[in-house]
Design an enzyme around this catalytic site. Structure first.
Site, PDB file in Angstrom:
ATOM      1  N   LYS A 148       2.712  -3.351   6.287  1.00 45.53           N
ATOM      2  CA  LYS A 148       2.858  -3.548   4.845  1.00 45.53           C
ATOM      3  C   LYS A 148       4.344  -3.543   4.460  1.00 45.53           C
ATOM      4  O   LYS A 148       4.801  -4.377   3.671  1.00 45.53           O
ATOM      5  CB  LYS A 148       2.110  -2.448   4.076  1.00 45.53           C
ATOM      6  CG  LYS A 148       0.592  -2.534   4.161  1.00 45.53           C
ATOM      7  CD  LYS A 148       0.041  -3.749   3.410  1.00 45.53           C
ATOM      8  CE  LYS A 148      -1.478  -3.779   3.342  1.00 45.53           C
ATOM      9  NZ  LYS A 148      -1.993  -5.044   2.760  1.00 45.53           N
TER      10      LYS A 148
ATOM     11  N   TYR B  78      -0.423   0.096  10.239  1.00 42.82           N
ATOM     12  CA  TYR B  78      -0.787  -0.545   8.968  1.00 42.82           C
ATOM     13  C   TYR B  78       0.333  -0.392   7.943  1.00 42.82           C
ATOM     14  O   TYR B  78       0.748  -1.355   7.297  1.00 42.82           O
ATOM     15  CB  TYR B  78      -2.079   0.099   8.470  1.00 42.82           C
ATOM     16  CG  TYR B  78      -2.564  -0.354   7.119  1.00 42.82           C
ATOM     17  CD1 TYR B  78      -3.167  -1.593   6.948  1.00 42.82           C
ATOM     18  CD2 TYR B  78      -2.451   0.486   6.008  1.00 42.82           C
ATOM     19  CE1 TYR B  78      -3.639  -1.983   5.706  1.00 42.82           C
ATOM     20  CE2 TYR B  78      -2.933   0.104   4.773  1.00 42.82           C
ATOM     21  CZ  TYR B  78      -3.524  -1.128   4.617  1.00 42.82           C
ATOM     22  OH  TYR B  78      -3.990  -1.517   3.390  1.00 42.82           O
TER      23      TYR B  78
ATOM     24  N   SER C  27       0.820  -1.211   0.000  1.00 39.69           N
ATOM     25  CA  SER C  27       0.000   0.000   0.000  1.00 39.69           C
ATOM     26  C   SER C  27       0.850   1.256   0.000  1.00 39.69           C
ATOM     27  O   SER C  27       1.950   1.290   0.563  1.00 39.69           O
ATOM     28  CB  SER C  27      -0.887  -0.002   1.238  1.00 39.69           C
ATOM     29  OG  SER C  27      -1.473   1.266   1.439  1.00 39.69           O
TER      30      SER C  27
END
Lengths: 325, 325
Positions: B148, B144, B116
């Site tokens: 990733k 997050y 991402s």
């Protein structure tokens, strides 16, 4: 001040321990390692050795509050390549458990992670630039480098969340290391100085004009302590910084050996080209622009001669050549 | 060709599944997700839904050989910020277990990891450059994004060791997503188009001149499949690449809405500044130079009007405005 050093019985860990005990108001120093620390440290009343796998020690650490933690324990490069699962367990799982224990302890201790220049390497899509800076994208080419880079990310996130006050500093190849040769591709970068000074022959697997980036043990320990003591503002953000490195040619190293150890010492080094080691060493960055470290007041060693002098001063018991030369 | 899609019941996973079933020689398509996939997929004889936590499914996967795996399953940004341990478990532990299962299966399947743009952010020491390139150092500012970026490193190392044939591709913010608003800071980037076209009011929390980088669902799926089908040489190395992004101002998005939905649709969007969302969105990179993706033949969407047209074509049931306008 209560401090924990993981990997505290190793060469750098023990040197860091001695420096902290000598120069800082340390009241308790816990040395966690697979092996017991050297006798001088064991004999210091402030030192507590915890010998055994760090992973097994982490549950207990969650009930203990440290003012500072230096996380040096690590499976090394060759081990990680030989045993993929051991590397993941020793490096990633153990560090996760350590970070979770410190988070559970609840006092957000200052935490220095000894990362490594091994995070750098040339990827087919992204070859290394000629000069590596703090914002150069690491593309690790070994499991060890991958683990170090992943742990940097965890340290950054546990810090962002306020669970620790973490700082990651990338160590350069340390030269001159005392002791015996090991299986590391970089072993010769200490061996070509240490062995001749002890009256022993040494092989140099790369050519005299090969460039490498090194740091003396003393500067490396200075770097770790400076990063530990920096304010968060002075450290700057949560991204790892590169400690300073001295760029030298192997020829410069041999000239320094001769200057301090005499011609006899220099004559004990012979070139025995090893294509495999030359390829590995050639993949390491040799030139750094360590802007963040410089702003913290850190500097690379002045020259390789001062590095050899440091070794001679610190390890008089290992030097035979000056008497013989 | 036997394929596994984790997160296969989600919006992107289901769209990827439909595209693969329609255009590629897929004989078996396993959709692993917490939720069952949409009915049209369940009714395809080639599809097998495995509903439940992926972590629990991994042991069984080690006895199964896939030709390709698309790893889309992930706890999302807001979940990871709200529950630190859930994020680590859902993202890191689950992906480790998945990679270890594929390693145990032993056939080194082709593996696409949906990373991402959330890996990017401005760190105090290293602010984001004006244009993000494939070699820009990510400094994630959320758990997050950290997860990733860590998984990208694991994918690279499992690939280097020959356990998988892995490729990580960083997805841009997808717009226009169908369905309902969610808690994501980026939710409005679909909402300000989707809601007005459905006859509903929508709030825009940032100013009209805010720049954002977006990709349509179709281009995003194209990107994942292109990365899946690329030769290793064409993909280039083991470092993650950025999928192409269209840079638009919010004003451009609203102009496109008006062009396709009429003035009535445009009038349903009102500006309701939200400093918190504006700060988060302002921290995202808006401009990319996606060199590696371009060399794979991928392109950003031509303009935002074509993105709105794609949404109107794909979701006629969600459009009321043209009849009303």
């Amino acid at each position: 001040m209560k401090i924990l050093i993981t990997g505290g019985a190793g060469f750098l860990g023990a040197r860091l321990a001695r420096t902290l005990l000598k120069t800082r108001p340390v009241t308790r120093l816990v040395l966690a390692d697979l092996f017991p620390p050297p006798a001088d440290l064991l004999n210091d009343a402030r030192v507590e050795a915890r010998t055994g796998a760090l992973l097994e020690q982490c549950a207990a650490l969650s009930h203990e509050r440290f003012d500072g933690v230096f996380h040096l324990a690590s499976a090394v490069s060759a081990e990680c390549e030989a045993d993929f699962e051991l590397g993941l367990k020793s490096n990633l799982d153990t560090t996760r458990a350590l970070l979770d224990a410190l988070r559970a302890a609840g006092n957000a201790p200052r935490f220095v992670f000894a990362s490594s220049v091994a995070v750098y390497g040339s990827d087919a899509a992204l070859p290394l630039p000629a000069v590596v800076r703090d914002d150069t994208l690491p593309t690790p080419q070994s499991s060890y480098g991958i683990h170090k880079f992943i742990i940097e990310q965890l340290v950054a996130d546990y810090t962002r969340k306020g669970y620790i006050d973490g700082r990651s500093a990338r160590l350069m190849t340390v030269s001159v290391r005392p002791g015996k040769p090991n299986g590391a591709a970089s072993s010769f970068l200490s061996g070509i100085i240490r062995e001749p000074l002890a009256g022993l022959a040494a092989a140099c697997p790369v050519s005299a004009d090969a460039e490498v980036a090194v740091s003396s043990p003393a500067r490396t320990i200075d770097g770790l302590i400076t990063v530990f003591e920096a304010s968060r503002d002075a450290f700057g953000g949560r991204t790892a910084l590169n400690l300073p490195a001295l760029t030298v040619r192997v020829q410069d190293m041999l000239d320094a050996l001769e200057a301090l150890g005499g011609r006899a010492a220099r004559a004990r080094v012979r070139f025995e080209p090893d294509a495999n080691i030359a390829r590995i060493v050639g993949g390491w960055p040799a030139r750094f622009e360590a802007g963040r470290s410089i702003r913290l007041g850190l500097q690379a060693d002045a020259d390789f001669r001062s590095i050899v002098q440091q070794y001679v001063t610190d390890h008089p018991e290992s030097i035979t050549t000056r008497r013989q030369a």
